[in-house]
Design a protein around this motif. Structure first.
Motif, PDB file in Angstrom:
ATOM      1  N   LEU A   1     -14.356  -4.054 -10.066  1.00 55.37           N
ATOM      2  CA  LEU A   1     -13.108  -3.303 -10.140  1.00 55.37           C
ATOM      3  C   LEU A   1     -12.154  -3.806  -9.064  1.00 55.37           C
ATOM      4  N   HIS A   2     -10.919  -4.090  -9.443  1.00 54.71           N
ATOM      5  CA  HIS A   2      -9.896  -4.516  -8.488  1.00 54.71           C
ATOM      6  C   HIS A   2      -8.709  -3.570  -8.632  1.00 54.71           C
ATOM      7  N   MET A   3      -8.434  -2.818  -7.583  1.00 54.01           N
ATOM      8  CA  MET A   3      -7.377  -1.819  -7.658  1.00 54.01           C
ATOM      9  C   MET A   3      -6.006  -2.477  -7.758  1.00 54.01           C
ATOM     10  N   GLY A   4      -5.149  -1.837  -8.548  1.00 53.87           N
ATOM     11  CA  GLY A   4      -3.771  -2.308  -8.675  1.00 53.87           C
ATOM     12  C   GLY A   4      -2.800  -1.162  -8.522  1.00 53.87           C
ATOM     13  N   GLU A   5      -3.158  -0.206  -7.661  1.00 54.62           N
ATOM     14  CA  GLU A   5      -2.367   1.023  -7.521  1.00 54.62           C
ATOM     15  C   GLU A   5      -2.099   1.312  -6.048  1.00 54.62           C
ATOM     16  N   ILE A   6      -1.077   2.125  -5.839  1.00 54.21           N
ATOM     17  CA  ILE A   6      -0.879   2.793  -4.552  1.00 54.21           C
ATOM     18  C   ILE A   6      -1.625   4.115  -4.653  1.00 54.21           C
ATOM     19  N   ILE A   7      -2.589   4.320  -3.790  1.00 55.47           N
ATOM     20  CA  ILE A   7      -3.490   5.467  -3.908  1.00 55.47           C
ATOM     21  C   ILE A   7      -3.388   6.318  -2.659  1.00 55.47           C
ATOM     22  N   ASP A   8      -3.128   7.604  -2.862  1.00 54.75           N
ATOM     23  CA  ASP A   8      -3.006   8.539  -1.742  1.00 54.75           C
ATOM     24  C   ASP A   8      -1.973   8.062  -0.732  1.00 54.75           C
ATOM     25  N   GLY A   9      -0.958   7.368  -1.224  1.00 57.89           N
ATOM     26  CA  GLY A   9       0.112   6.896  -0.356  1.00 57.89           C
ATOM     27  C   GLY A   9      -0.167   5.577   0.326  1.00 57.89           C
ATOM     28  N   VAL A  10      -1.318   4.978   0.059  1.00 61.68           N
ATOM     29  CA  VAL A  10      -1.707   3.723   0.703  1.00 61.68           C
ATOM     30  C   VAL A  10      -1.756   2.618  -0.345  1.00 61.68           C
ATOM     31  N   ASP A  11      -1.158   1.485  -0.042  1.00 62.40           N
ATOM     32  CA  ASP A  11      -1.120   0.348  -0.954  1.00 62.40           C
ATOM     33  C   ASP A  11      -2.501  -0.291  -1.017  1.00 62.40           C
TER      34      ASP A  11
ATOM     35  N   TYR B   1       9.661   3.620  -3.614  1.00 60.86           N
ATOM     36  CA  TYR B   1       8.708   4.144  -4.585  1.00 60.86           C
ATOM     37  C   TYR B   1       8.895   5.647  -4.733  1.00 60.86           C
ATOM     38  N   LEU B   2       8.778   6.111  -5.948  1.00 59.68           N
ATOM     39  CA  LEU B   2       8.940   7.528  -6.260  1.00 59.68           C
ATOM     40  C   LEU B   2       7.559   8.154  -6.424  1.00 59.68           C
ATOM     41  N   PRO B   3       7.161   9.070  -5.514  1.00 56.96           N
ATOM     42  CA  PRO B   3       5.861   9.745  -5.674  1.00 56.96           C
ATOM     43  C   PRO B   3       5.943  10.783  -6.795  1.00 56.96           C
ATOM     44  N   VAL B   4       5.041  10.676  -7.741  1.00 58.14           N
ATOM     45  CA  VAL B   4       4.965  11.622  -8.853  1.00 58.14           C
ATOM     46  C   VAL B   4       3.535  12.147  -8.923  1.00 58.14           C
TER      47      VAL B   4
ATOM     48  N   ASN C   1      14.669  -2.147 -22.071  1.00 60.05           N
ATOM     49  CA  ASN C   1      14.168  -3.399 -22.632  1.00 60.05           C
ATOM     50  C   ASN C   1      12.957  -3.936 -21.889  1.00 60.05           C
ATOM     51  N   PHE C   2      12.712  -3.405 -20.710  1.00 61.62           N
ATOM     52  CA  PHE C   2      11.614  -3.881 -19.856  1.00 61.62           C
ATOM     53  C   PHE C   2      10.418  -2.948 -20.010  1.00 61.62           C
ATOM     54  N   LYS C   3       9.208  -3.521 -20.072  1.00 54.24           N
ATOM     55  CA  LYS C   3       7.989  -2.706 -20.136  1.00 54.24           C
ATOM     56  C   LYS C   3       7.253  -2.826 -18.811  1.00 54.24           C
ATOM     57  N   PRO C   4       7.447  -1.886 -17.917  1.00 50.47           N
ATOM     58  CA  PRO C   4       6.800  -1.989 -16.600  1.00 50.47           C
ATOM     59  C   PRO C   4       5.306  -1.719 -16.678  1.00 50.47           C
ATOM     60  N   SER C   5       4.600  -2.211 -15.679  1.00 50.30           N
ATOM     61  CA  SER C   5       3.139  -2.070 -15.664  1.00 50.30           C
ATOM     62  C   SER C   5       2.694  -0.648 -15.377  1.00 50.30           C
ATOM     63  N   TRP C   6       3.565   0.193 -14.817  1.00 51.21           N
ATOM     64  CA  TRP C   6       3.146   1.534 -14.418  1.00 51.21           C
ATOM     65  C   TRP C   6       3.144   2.541 -15.565  1.00 51.21           C
TER      66      TRP C   6
ATOM     67  N   VAL D   1      -5.712  16.553 -10.813  1.00 56.09           N
ATOM     68  CA  VAL D   1      -4.526  16.080 -10.097  1.00 56.09           C
ATOM     69  C   VAL D   1      -4.422  14.570 -10.287  1.00 56.09           C
ATOM     70  N   LEU D   2      -3.301  14.119 -10.793  1.00 59.02           N
ATOM     71  CA  LEU D   2      -3.020  12.687 -10.952  1.00 59.02           C
ATOM     72  C   LEU D   2      -1.786  12.344 -10.131  1.00 59.02           C
ATOM     73  N   GLU D   3      -1.850  11.201  -9.459  1.00 61.14           N
ATOM     74  CA  GLU D   3      -0.737  10.789  -8.605  1.00 61.14           C
ATOM     75  C   GLU D   3      -0.351   9.366  -8.940  1.00 61.14           C
ATOM     76  N   GLN D   4       0.935   9.127  -9.094  1.00 63.97           N
ATOM     77  CA  GLN D   4       1.439   7.793  -9.357  1.00 63.97           C
ATOM     78  C   GLN D   4       2.643   7.537  -8.458  1.00 63.97           C
ATOM     79  N   PHE D   5       2.849   6.256  -8.128  1.00 63.69           N
ATOM     80  CA  PHE D   5       4.003   5.855  -7.330  1.00 63.69           C
ATOM     81  C   PHE D   5       4.795   4.848  -8.161  1.00 63.69           C
ATOM     82  N   ILE D   6       5.991   5.238  -8.547  1.00 65.12           N
ATOM     83  CA  ILE D   6       6.804   4.445  -9.469  1.00 65.12           C
ATOM     84  C   ILE D   6       7.860   3.687  -8.672  1.00 65.12           C
ATOM     85  N   PRO D   7       7.933   2.373  -8.809  1.00 59.53           N
ATOM     86  CA  PRO D   7       8.961   1.606  -8.094  1.00 59.53           C
ATOM     87  C   PRO D   7      10.349   1.906  -8.642  1.00 59.53           C
ATOM     88  N   LEU D   8      11.314   2.014  -7.769  1.00 57.09           N
ATOM     89  CA  LEU D   8      12.695   2.307  -8.143  1.00 57.09           C
ATOM     90  C   LEU D   8      13.580   1.081  -7.892  1.00 57.09           C
TER      91      LEU D   8
END
Length: 1339
Positions: free
Chosen positions: A470-480, A1166-1169, A1285-1290, A1304-1311
Motif C-alpha cells: 500500500l502506498h498512500m496518496g492522501e493528506i491524512i489527519d492534516g499531514v501529507d 487545501y480545503l479541509p472537508v 473539463n478536468f477530472k481531478p484525482s480527489w 468520519v471521513l476526511e479529505q483535503f481538496i486542493p484549491l
C-alpha cells in the motif's frame, strides 16, 4: 575550452576570461559559433560540361569547305549545347539551392549544440579493448557509433563529443575502463541549452582484482582533474513528484483475490462488487448431495442486488441434486446457457452480472472422461471500478488425473494507473519509476515499468507490475503522507559493469552481489563541471573515495572560486549503487538539485569532513538508504562488531553508540541549505545534522572561522522525512575526531559516546550539546507543529514490517514502529533546553499493551534534563488520553532508575498542558522538586508543582563507581540516588534538579571524594540553596570559589572560604564565603548563591561559571553516608515557597497550531472537508449527519440528501449553493445535478437514512466517476466531485451496506489549480524558490 586557431576561425567553446583555465569557468552553456554551409559538390551535369569543352579543344584539320561546313555545324551545335548547358546549370543551381534551403530550414546546425561544431570530425574507434586512446590538442572528435576501448585520456585541449540527431534515434554505447579529463580536455554530451536527444551510455568495465589502478582515481572511473571540463546534459524530465491518490496493494481498493481448492464439492460461488472489485460473499452449495442446498442457492441468487458480479465454479460434481428452479434462477439472473445440461462431474465455470443477461455472461464446460476433463473450464470477464481501474474476474473448474480443482481470481489487467501531483508528460513508456514506502519499513519501496496509456492525462501513468504494498496518496489527519514517485530512467547513462556475484576483497561477508561499480571523481581547479538529467547505476565501490559522484577537495565551486557559472548537479538518477549517492568533500557552494538516490549503500547525500559550507540541496529525494562498510556510522550491527581492524586492542564496538547512524542526508556542518528535500527511507536516520569538533579526514588540521556548534543553521525549509527505522530528523553532537588508543579504543569517526537515537515511534527528538558542561548554553524551539500518534494510515504488512498491533482509538490492526509494547511519544524531551509552543497533538491513546503519550522523555536517560525546558500554547485533541507520561518500570523503561529518568522535568508556562499556569511538571517520586501543595497526576506518573528550579553540577575526582545520594531536608525519607554518568570514568558527574531556597544533604556509597566541584547551573543572581556534604569527622578542608572561563579553562576572581563555628552563623553570613563543618554529623555546610547575572540561554553567569571547589583531607576509610546522623536533626517541615496557582477553567485561547494542513507543497491551498456519517443505530439515537467545510459544519438530522457546491477558486472557501433534499423529494436531485451545477464547482454530497433507489449513478460520471456506480440499497453514500473539463484525482465515492454508516471521513481538496480554469489574479508566492534564490546569492 578552446582559443582561436592560427587561421582565425572562431572557437566552439571560449576560454575563461580571467586567464586561469584551471580555476575559473567561462563556460557558456552549449555555446557554438554559427556555421557557414560548405560549397556544394560538383554535380554530374557540370562534370559532363567540362568533358565536352575538353573534347572541343582536341579537334583535327579538314579542307576549307569541310572546315566551313563543320564550323557552321559546330556553331549550331554550340548554340544548342549552350542552351542545353545553361538549362542544365540553371536546373542544378535551383536544385542545389533548394537542397541548401531545405537543409538550412530543417537541419541547420544549432550553435548551442556541441555535436554540431564544424571543426569536429567523426570518430569510430571500433571494438578494441586493448586500445588506449589519448585525445590531445588538435583532436576534436565526434563519437558516432558504439565503441569499446581500454581507456580514454582527454588532455591539452582535446575534445570528445557524443553525436546526436534531431529525432533522437542514435544509440551510442562507449565501454572503457576509465575516462580521464585533464589540462584543457573536455567531454560533452549535450548542453544545457541543447539537451542530448538520443541514448548515450558510458559503461565502465573491469574487475577489482584485475589491471592496474590509476593514481588518485583507482579503477572504473570518469575523472576530472585541474583544467578538465565535463558537461553532460540529458533530456529534461520531471524528476520526482507525489502520488495524488492512494495506490493500493494489487492495484485494487480491497486487494486482489485468489482461491483454489480440490474436491470442494458442489457449486462454489463468489459475489463481487463491480464498483470496487471487493469480494462481498463467499459460499459453497453442495448441489450434488442435497436438494436443500439447491434451494438455498436459489434464494441466495434471488436477493442479490442488480449489477453485482457472480462467479461460479463446480467442485467435484454439482448436478445430481440441482433443482430445475435453481437452474432457471441461474439462467434468468445470470444469463447462463450451459447450466441446463450440466452433467455428472462436468467441469463448469461462469462469470456473470446479476440481471445482466446473456451478453454479460461468460461460461465454459468440460466433460469428465477417464478421470480428467481434458482441460480447464474457464470463465473470465473484465470490468472497471468507479475509479477507472480495469480488473478481471476468473472462475475455473477442471479434473486432473482424478483430482478435482476449482478456483477464482480477481486481479487487475492491462496495468495499474497511478495518479500524480505534477505533470509527468515527460515520462515515457518503458521508463522505470520507483514509488516510496509510506509505512515504517523502507523496504516497501517498489519499482515499476511504465506502459503506453493513451487514456492517461498529463498527471497519470500506467505501470506494468502489480503493486505489492500500500502506498498512500492522501493528506491524512492534516499531514501529507503522499508517497514520493521518482523516475529512474534518463537518456544519458553512466553505469558500472558488474559481475553476477560478489568476488575478491569486496566485503563479500556482508554482500552477496558485486559492489565494485564505477565512479565519477572531480578534483580541484576543474574548468567546468555541470551534470544534468543523467542516470547513474551500479556506481560506487566499497572503498573510500569511490562514489557515484564525488567532488573531492574542490574548495569554492561558485563565484567565490572564480567560476562565472556556478557548478551544479541537476536531475540525476543514482540507483542500485554501491557507495553513497553524492559526496561533497571539502567543497563549498555546490548546488544539488532534483536528484534521486535510490537503493544505495551508506550515507546518501554526504557532506564529509565537517568543513563543507554554503552547499544547497534543493528538491532531492533519497530512499532505500542501506548500511555500508566505509565508516562506523555507515554500518549496521553485524558490520560494526565484525570490522575491528581500526579499533585499539580487543575493543568490541557497541553498535548502538559507535555505529548504526546511516542517513539519507548526512550534514556535517550547519552552514548548508536544505530546501524541499525528501528522506523517504533509511536504515537509521533520514536527516542527521552533526557538529564536528574539528575537521576530519583529509581536511584534518584546517582551521574553521567558527565552531560548527556556534554557527547558525543554514536554510532548512519544507523537508519531508519518513519510513526511517530509527530517526526522522536528528540533531546531535558529532563523531570521534581522534585515532583509537588505549585511552579511547573506539575507531576514528565512530559516533560520539553520548549520541542517542529517536525512532519512528517518537515524533521528534532534539539532542545536542545543549547541556552543561559541554556547552555555553543554547535553546531550540519547535512551533506551529502537528503531532499525530495514530493516523488513518494503518500500514501494510510485509517489506520487513515486523510489528503489527491494535490501535488505541479504533482497535483496528495497524503496523507499528517497534513491537506492540513500544511506548509511542509525540514530542520527546531530552536534555534541552527546548521550547515547544503553538503545536497540536492528535490521537495518542494507550492500549493494554503499550503507553502512548503526546509528551514524553528519552527512556533510560543517564544524563540530565534542564528545568528550562518549557511548553506553551499547546492543544490536545479529543483522542489524547495521556498528555504527558514519565514512564514506569517495565518493558522498554526497565527500572526507570537512570539519573535523567529521575530528574525529568519541564515548565508549563501557560497551563496549556496541566491546567496550572507557571507550573513545573516532574516525576511523581521526585521529592527534590515538590512541596505540600503539589498535585499528583497518577496516570501520568507526574507531580505538578509551583516554584523556582535550577541544577547543581557535581563532579568528583578519582572516585570510580561512586553513587551520590541527595536528600532534601524537608523529605529525608525520600532521598534520590544518582549513579552519575559513566560510572567507570575517573571523574563521575551528577546533575540533580533542585528547588531553590531549600536545604539539601549529599552522601556517598563509598569513601568521600577528596576533590569535589560544585557548579551553579541555571542560577540567576541571588538564587541560592544550602548543601551539606558528608565527610568523616576528622576531615580538614580547603574550599575555594572562582569563575571558570570555559573557553580557556582559566579561573578568575578566586576567593577562599573561611570556616564559621555554627550553622546559625553560617545562615547569617550566607552571602559571604563561609562554610561550617559539623563534626558530630560529618556534614560540611555551605551556601551556593549566585553572585552574578545570567543572560539568555547561558547556563552560567556573564562573569563565568560560578564554581566551588572542595578539597578534603582525611585518613578515614569509612563510608561517607551521614543520613542516620543528619536526620531528624536537620529535618525541616515542608513548606511552600511559591504559591500553587488555581486550576484554569475553559478552553485555551490561541492554543495549538494555526495551520490546519501540513503539506509538501505549501504554496498550494487545501480545503479541509470532513463527513460524519452515522449508522442506523446512531441515527435512531439522534446523532447528526455533518459535512464540515474548513471547520464550518453543515448539519442535517432527517433522512435525505445534503448537497453543497463550493467554488474551487476561492480561499479559504466560498459556498455557492446548499441544497437539502428530504427523503420525499430525493428524486428532485436528478434534475438538479443535470441542470443546476455550475461549471468549475466542487460538489459534496452525503446521504442519511435508508434510500432504496438513488438514481443518480449516470449523473456522477460527468462529476468524476469513471463509470456509473451501483447505488442500490446502500446504508450511506458520500461523494466528492468536480464539475468541469478536468477530472481531478480527489473525486471519490464512498458507500456502505444497508444499516451501516461510513463514520468520519476526511479529505483535503486542493484549491485554485490551473486545471480548474481559475482566473490567475496574482502570482503564487513560492517561498521555496525565493529561498533557493537567496541561497544562490549567498554563495
Amino acid at each position: 575550452m578552446y582559443a582561436t586557431d592560427s587561421r582565425g576561425h572562431s572557437p566552439a567553446f571560449l576560454q575563461p576570461q580571467n586567464g586561469n583555465s584551471h580555476h575559473s569557468s567561462g563556460y557558456v552553456p552549449g555555446k557554438v559559433v554559427p556555421l557557414r554551409p560548405p560549397p556544394p559538390p560538383k554535380s554530374q551535369a557540370s562534370a559532363k560540361f567540362t568533358s565536352i569543352r575538353r573534347e572541343d579543344r582536341a579537334t583535327f584539320a579538314f579542307s576549307p569547305e569541310e572546315q566551313q561546313a563543320q564550323r557552321e555545324s559546330q556553331k549550331q551545335k554550340r548554340h544548342k549545347n549552350t542552351f542545353i548547358c545553361f538549362a542544365i546549370t540553371s536546373f542544378s543551381f535551383f536544385i542545389a539551392l533548394a537542397v541548401i534551403l531545405g537543409i538550412s530550414s530543417k537541419y541547420a546546425p544549432d550553435e548551442n549544440c556541441p555535436d554540431q561544431n564544424p571543426r569536429l570530425r567523426n570518430w569510430d574507434p571500433g571494438q578494441d579493448s586493448a586500445k588506449q586512446v589519448v585525445i590531445k590538442e588538435g583532436d576534436m572528435l565526434r563519437l558516432t557509433s558504439d565503441a569499446t576501448v581500454h581507456s580514454i585520456v582527454i588532455q591539452d585541449g582535446g575534445l570528445l563529443v557524443f553525436g546526436d540527431n534531431k529525432d533522437g534515434s542514435r544509440n551510442i554505447t562507449l565501454r572503457t575502463h576509465y575516462i580521464l579529463i585533464q589540462d584543457g580536455g573536455a567531454l560533452h554530451i549535450g548542453a544545457e541549452k541543447c539537451r542530448y536527444k538520443s541514448k548515450a551510455t558510458i559503461t565502465l568495465y573491469g574487475k577489482s582484482d584485475e589491471g592496474e589502478s590509476m593514481p588518485t582515481f583507482g579503477k572504473k572511473f570518469i575523472g576530472v582533474e585541474a583544467g578538465g571540463t565535463l558537461e553532460l546534459h540529458g533530456a529534461r524530465k520531471t524528476s520526482w513528484t507525489l502520488l495524488a491518490k492512494t495506490l493500493n496493494s494489487s492495484g485494487l481498493p480491497f486487494g486482489s483475490y485468489t482461491f483454489e481448492k480440490d474436491f470442494s464439492r458442489g457449486l462454489n460461488v463468489r459475489v463481487i462488487d463491480q464498483d470496487t472489485a471487493k469480494i462481498l460473499e463467499s459460499e459453497r452449495f453442495d448441489t450434488h448431495e442435497y436438494h436443500n442446498e439447491s434451494r438455498r442457492l436459489q434464494e441466495f441468487l434471488r436477493f442479490q442486488d442488480p449489477g453485482r458480479i457472480v462467479a461460479i465454479a463446480v467442485g467435484d460434481s454439482a448436478a445430481k441434486s440441482l433443482l430445475q428452479g435453481t437452474i432457471q434462477m441461474i439462467q434468468e439472473r445470470l444469463g447462463s446457457e450451459l447450466i441446463q445440461g450440466l452433467g455428472y462431474r462436468q467441469a463448469w465455470a461462469l462469470v456473470g452480472v446479476i440481471d445482466g443477461g446473456s451478453t454479460s455472461c461468460n461460461e465454459s464446460v468440460r466433460n469428465y472422461e477417464n478421470h480428467s476433463s481434458g482441460g480447464k473450464a474457464l470463465a473470465q470477464r473484465e470490468f472497471y471500478t468507479v475509479d477507472g481501474q480495469k480488473f478481471s474476474v476468473t472462475a475455473y473448474s477442471e479434473w486432473i488425473e482424478g483430482v478435482s480443482l476449482s478456483g477464482f481470481r480477481v486481479e487487475v489487467v492491462d496495468g495499474v494507473k497511478l495518479n500524480l501531483l505534477d505533470d509527468v508528460s515527460s515520462w515515457k513508456p518503458g521508463d522505470q519509476i520507483v514509488v516510496a514506502s509510506t509505512d515504517y519499513s523502507m523496504y516497501q519501496a517498489e519499482e515499476f515499468t511504465l506502459l503506453p496509456c493513451s487514456e492517461c492525462s498529463h498527471f497519470q501513468v500506467k505501470v506494468k507490475e502489480t503493486p505489492q504494498f500500500l502506498h498512500m496518496g492522501e493528506i491524512i489527519d492534516g499531514v501529507d503522507m503522499r508517497a514520493e514517485v521518482g523516475i529512474l530512467t534518463r537518456n544519458i547513462v553512466i553505469q558500472g559493469e558488474v559481475e553476477d556475484s560478489c568476488y575478491a576483497e569486496n566485503q563479500c561477508q556482508f554482500f552477496d552481489y558485486d559492489t565494485f561499480g564505477g565512479h565519477i571523481m572531480i578534483m580541484k581547479n576543474f574548468t567546468s563541471v555541470h551534470l544534468s538529467y543523467v542516470e547513474l547505476k551500479h556506481m560506487g565501490q566499497q572503498q573510500m573515495g569511490r562514489y557515484p559522484v564525488h567532488f573531492h577537495l574542490c574548495g569554492d565551486v561558485d563565484y567565490k572560486g572564480g567560476y562565472r557559472y556556478a557548478t551544479f548537479v541537476d536531475g540525476l538518477s543514482i540507483h542500485h549503487s554501491f557507495s553513497r549517492c553524492i559526496t561533497v568533500h571539502g567543497t563549498n557552494g555546490l548546488l544539488i538539485k532534483d536528484t534521486i538516490g535510490f537503493d544505495t549503500l551508506g550515507h546518501c547525500f554526504f557532506l564529509e569532513d565537517g568543513i563543507e559550507q554554503r552547499n544547497t540541496l534543493f528538491h532531492n529525494l533519497g530512499l532505500l538508504t542501506k548500511p555500508g562498510t566505509l565508516l562506523p556510522t555507515d554500518r549496521n550491527n553485524s558490520m560494526c562488531t565484525t570490522m575491528r581492524d581500526k579499533v585499539f586492542g580487543n575493543y568490541i564496538p557497541v553498535p548502538a553508540t559507535d555505529c548504526m547512524a546511516v542517513s539519507t542526508f548526512w550534514i556535517a556542518h550547519p552552514n548548508n541549505n536544505l530546501i524541499n528535500n525528501a528522506a523517504a527511507g533509511s536504515q537509521d536516520a533520514g536527516i542527521w545534522y552533526l557538529f564536528h569538533k574539528e575537521p576530519t579526514g583529509e581536511s584534518s588540521g584546517l582551521q574553521l572561522l567558527a565552531k560548527p556548534e556556534l554557527t547558525p543553521l543554514g536554510i532548512f525549509y519544507n523537508n519531508r522525512v519518513h519510513s526511517n527505522f530509527k530517526a526522522g530528523l536528528f540533531i546531535d553532537k558529532g563523531v570521534k575526531t581522534t585515532n583509537s588508543s588505549a585511552a579511547d579504543p573506539r575507531e576514528y569517526l565512530c559516533l560520539d559516546n553520548s549520541a542517542r537515537f529517536a525512532d519512528n515511534g517518537i515524533g521528534l527528538t532534539f539532542a545536542s550539546d545543549g547541556s552543561f558542561p559541554s556547552d555555553e548554553g543554547s535553546s531550540q524551539e519547535v512551533s506551529e507543529s502537528l503531532f499525530v500518534g495514530e493516523s488513518r494510515n494503518y500500514g501494510f504488512q510485509g517489506g520487513q514490517n515486523k510489528y503489527v498491533g491494535t490501535g488505541g482509538i479504533d482497535q483496528k490492526p495497524r503496523t507499528l514502529p517497534r513491537n506492540r509494547t513500544f511506548p509511542i511519544r509525540g514530542f520527546q524531551i531530552y536534555d534541552g533546553p527546548i521550547h515547544l509552543t503553538r503545536s497540536t497533538f492528535k490521537k495518542y491513546v494507550p492500549t493494554p499493551d503499550r503507553y502512548s503519550s503526546a509528551i514524553g522523555f528519552l527512556m533510560k536517560n543517564s544524563w540530565q534534563i534542564t528545568p528550562r525546558n518549557n511548553i506553551s500554547l499547546v492543544k490536545f485533541g479529543p483522542h489524547v488520553s495521556l498528555n504527558v507520561f514519565f514512564g514506569k518500570p517495565g518493558p522498554w523503561f526497565e527500572d526507570c532508575e537512570m539519573d535523567g529518568d529521575k530528574n525529568s522535568i519541564f515548565h508549563d508556562i501557560d497551563g496549556s498542558v496541566t491546567g496550572y499556569k507557571d507550573a513545573y511538571v516532574g516525576r511523581m517520586d521526585n521529592y527534590l522538586i515538590r512541596h505540600p501543595s503539589c498535585v499528583n497526576v497518577t496516570k501520568w506518573n507526574a507531580v505538578i508543582c509551583s516554584g523556582t528550579y535550577a541544577q547543581v553540577y557535581v563532579q568528583t575526582w578519582s572516585t570510580q563507581n561512586l553513587s551520590m545520594t541527595i536528600t532534601r531536608d524537608e523529605y529525608p525519607s525520600h532521598p534520590m540516588v544518582l549513579r552519575g554518568i559513566n560510572q567507570k570514568a575517573a571523574f563521575p558527574q551528577y546533575q540533580p534538579v533542585v528547588m531553590l531556597e531549600k536545604g539539601y544533604t549529599i552522601h556517598w556509597n563509598g569513601l568521600a571524594p577528596r576533590t569535589t566541584f560544585l557548579y551553579l547551573v541555571n542560577f540567576n543572581k541571588n538564587d541560592w540553596i544550602r548543601v551539606g556534604l558528608c565527610y568523616p569527622s576528622n576531615t580538614s578542608f580547603q574550599v575555594t570559589f572562582g569563575y571558570l572561563q570555559r573557553q580557556n579553562g582559566s579561573l578568575s576572581k578566586i576567593e577562599e572560604y573561611e570556616p564559621v563555628h555554627s550553622l546559625e552563623e553560617l545562615q547569617r553570613k550566607q552571602s559571604e564565603r563561609k562554610f561550617y563543618f559539623d563534626s558530630s554529623t560529618g556534614l560540611l555546610f555551605l551556601y551556593l548563591k549566585a553572585k552574578s547575572h545570567r543572560h539568555g540561554h547561558s547556563y552560567c553567569s556573564s562573569q563565568g561559571c560560578e564554581r566551588v571547589k572542595i578539597q578534603a583531607a582525611t585518613d578515614s576509610k569509612d563510608i561517607s553516608n551521614c543520613m542516620a546522623k543528619a536526620y531528624p536533626q536537620y529535618y525541616r517541615k515542608p513548606s511552600v515557597v511559591k504559591r500553587m496557582p488555581a486550576m484554569l477553567t475553559g478552553l485555551c485561547q490561541g492554543c495549538g497550531t494555526r495551520q490546519v494542513v501540513f503539506t509538501s507543497d505549501p504554496h498550494k491551498s487545501y480545503l479541509p472537508v470532513q463527513f460524519q456519517s452515522p449508522d442506523k443505530a446512531e441515527t435512531q439515537r439522534g446523532d447528526p449527519s455533518v459535512i464540515s467545510v474548513n471547520g464550518t459544519d453543515f448539519t442535517f438530522r432527517s433522512a435525505g440528501v445534503l448537497l453543497l457546491v463550493v467554488d474551487p477558486c476561492s480561499v479559504p472557501f466560498r459556498l455557492t449553493e446548499k441544497k437539502l433534499f428530504p427523503l420525499a423529494d430525493v428524486s428532485h436531485i436528478e434534475e438538479y445535478l443535470k441542470t443546476s451545477i455550475p461549471p468549475r464547482s466542487i460538489v459534496l454530497l452525503s446521504t442519511r437514512g435508508e434510500i432504496k433507489q438513488l438514481n443518480i449513478s449516470h449523473l456522477l460520471v460527468p462529476l468524476g466517476l469513471a463509470k456509473p456506480a451501483h447505488l442500490y440499497d446502500k446504508g450511506s453514500t458520500i461523494f466528492l466531485g468536480f464539475s468541469g473539463n478536468f477530472k481531478p484525482s480527489w473525486t471519490k465515492l464512498f458507500t456502505s451496506p444497508a444499516g451501516q454508516g461510513l463514520g468520519v471521513l476526511e479529505q483535503f481538496i486542493p484549491l485554485q489549480l490551473d486545471e480548474y480554469g481559475c482566473p490567475r489574479a496574482t502570482t503564487v508566492r513560492r517561498r521555496d524558490l525565493e529561498l533557493l534564490k537567496q541561497a544562490s546569492k549567498a554563495h
